[in-house]
Design an enzyme around this catalytic site. Structure first.
Site, mmCIF file in Angstrom:
data_model
loop_
_atom_site.group_PDB
_atom_site.id
_atom_site.type_symbol
_atom_site.label_atom_id
_atom_site.label_comp_id
_atom_site.label_asym_id
_atom_site.label_seq_id
_atom_site.Cartn_x
_atom_site.Cartn_y
_atom_site.Cartn_z
ATOM 1 C CB CYS A 70 23.233 -12.288 9.946
ATOM 2 S SG CYS A 70 23.688 -10.575 10.169
ATOM 3 C CG HIS A 129 19.031 -12.098 8.335
ATOM 4 N ND1 HIS A 129 19.102 -11.834 9.677
ATOM 5 C CD2 HIS A 129 19.962 -11.300 7.740
ATOM 6 C CE1 HIS A 129 20.042 -10.931 9.902
ATOM 7 N NE2 HIS A 129 20.569 -10.584 8.747
ATOM 8 C CG ASN A 170 20.621 -7.247 10.821
ATOM 9 O OD1 ASN A 170 20.543 -8.283 11.475
ATOM 10 N ND2 ASN A 170 21.411 -7.119 9.773
#
Ligand code: ACO
Length: 361
Positions: A111, A249, A279
């Site tokens: 990520c 994020h 996500n």
């Protein structure tokens, strides 16, 4: 002193939608559970290759910056879901956009891949080694999902974003950044059954599965992102009140809320789109940044704070000072080929493949 201004931005979000209700048709879950624990309502499922999404996002970023691809001298591509092990996917994107003067590097830090890329690009521009860098972050994570795992499968989606960094003498761009990794938690998020650590003779080989310690990740993510944010603000001698917008994020609404509370950031200054996409790993920050600009939430001269965490556990934060221009110079008409299938239809054979394996073993 050289700085690296963000002059272009773009995103590519695949059209096929997979809603929480769709997930509940093949696993024991519900919209109520997913919405209340994560804030996610739906996510996108990719129908092409990852490099196709990256190419479209890059073309939008180039048009926004008014650059020809031949002017780019470096491509950094953050992702863990590359097209193949070899060649690197950055070189596939390079070829697709015609960036014949660029070097191309893949960054696999899950990520955090986009922010890691931004940090590296900024440092290379500051040294004078590069002048115009394309930084891409994105994921085709549905490709690596075990669709029998309700604790993981509901969290993720596919998307990609990109920015252009250009050298400038003005004090703009990524003014401060900090990246790091908590090395004692490599198994907290792990994709298994693929890679050279896994026996090719195992029946599980090429059936990706996940180790996922959700609560551990949650706690560590909030702490690590908060301290990285404080550190980058300190580097510039600024306080949280100086930040105009935060683009973190997007893993989970509860993580966003906990982070904002811990660092004292009012929720109306936090860019959120996790409800639409889930996500998307390395894609979350560049996609959210692009949408913040599309929604006129970034104003000339704004301080933009970014924070991220991911498998590793890698983490980081960055403080960007935005320039005068908050709209694209040109709009690109690049888009993915149309998709006739729904998200559920794309996934159906993959769900069946895992079911058949479970039944056989
Ligand atoms: N639907 C219904 N029930 C579920 C689901 C689901 N999709 N998933 C789990 N459950 C059940 C569990 O089995 C458990 O049941 P039990 O009590 O009978 O055992 C119950 O729900 C509670 O499970 P918890 O894991 O305790 O739920 P929690 O409130 O901790 O939320 C979550 C889980 C959403 C994963 C949270 O821990 C989280 O967001 N963690 C952060 C993870 C993350 O976003 N990581 C991103 C990084 S990934 C990367 O870098 C590639």
């Amino acid at each position: 002193m050289q700085y690296a201004q963000i002059t272009g931005w773009g995103k590519c979000v695949p059209p096929a939608v997979l809603s929480n209700a769709d997930l509940a048709t093949f696993m024991d879950t519900s919209d109520e559970w997913i919405s209340s624990r994560t804030g996610i309502k739906e996510r996108r499922i990719c129908h092409v290759n990852f490099s196709d999404m990256a190419t479209v996002a890059a073309q939008h970023a180039l048009a926004a910056a008014n650059l020809d691809a031949s002017e780019i001298d470096l491509i950094l591509l953050g992702s863990l879901t590359m097209d193949s092990l070899c060649p690197n996917t950055a070189s596939i994107v390079q070829n697709a956009i015609g960036a014949h003067n660029a070097a191309s590097i893949d960054i696999n830090s899950a990520c955090t891949g986009f922010l890691y890329g931004l940090h590296i690009a900024n440092s290379l521009i500051q040294t004078g080694a590069h002048k115009k860098v394309l930084v891409i972050g994105g994921e085709f994570i549905s490709h690596y999902m075990n669709w029998a795992r309700r604790d993981v499968a509901v969290l993720f989606g596919d998307a990609c974003g990109a920015v252009i960094l250009e050298a400038t003498n003005e004090k703009l761009g990524l003014l401060a950044s900090r990246i790091g990794c908590e090395m004692d938690t490599t198994s907290a998020i792990q994709i298994t059954n693929l890679g050279s650590a896994y026996s090719r003779l195992s029946d599980d080989f090429l059936y990706p599965d996940w180790n996922f310690e959700g609560q551990e990740v949650f706690k560590r993510a909030v702490k690590a992102m908060a301290s990285a944010c404080e550190e980058v603000l300190q580097q510039e001698g600024l306080s949280i009140d100086d930040v105009n917008i935060m683009v973190p994020h997007q893993a989970n609404q509860r993580i966003l809320d906990a982070l904002a509370k811990r660092i004292g950031m009012p929720s109306d200054k936090v860019m959120v789109n996790v409800h639409k996409y889930g996500n998307t790993s390395a894609g979350t920050i560049p996609v959210a940044l692009t949408e913040a600009l599309e929604q006129s939430r970034v104003k000339p001269g704004d301080y933009v704070l970014m924070a991220t965490f991911g498998a590793g556990l890698t983490w980081g934060a960055g403080l960007v000072k935005w320039g005068d221009r908050v709209s694209p110079v040109h709009q690109s008409d690049a888009e993915l080929p149309p998709c006739k299938q729904t998200g559920l239809e794309i996934l159906a054979p993959h769900i069946e493949r895992y079911r058949a394996k479970a039944a056989a073993s």
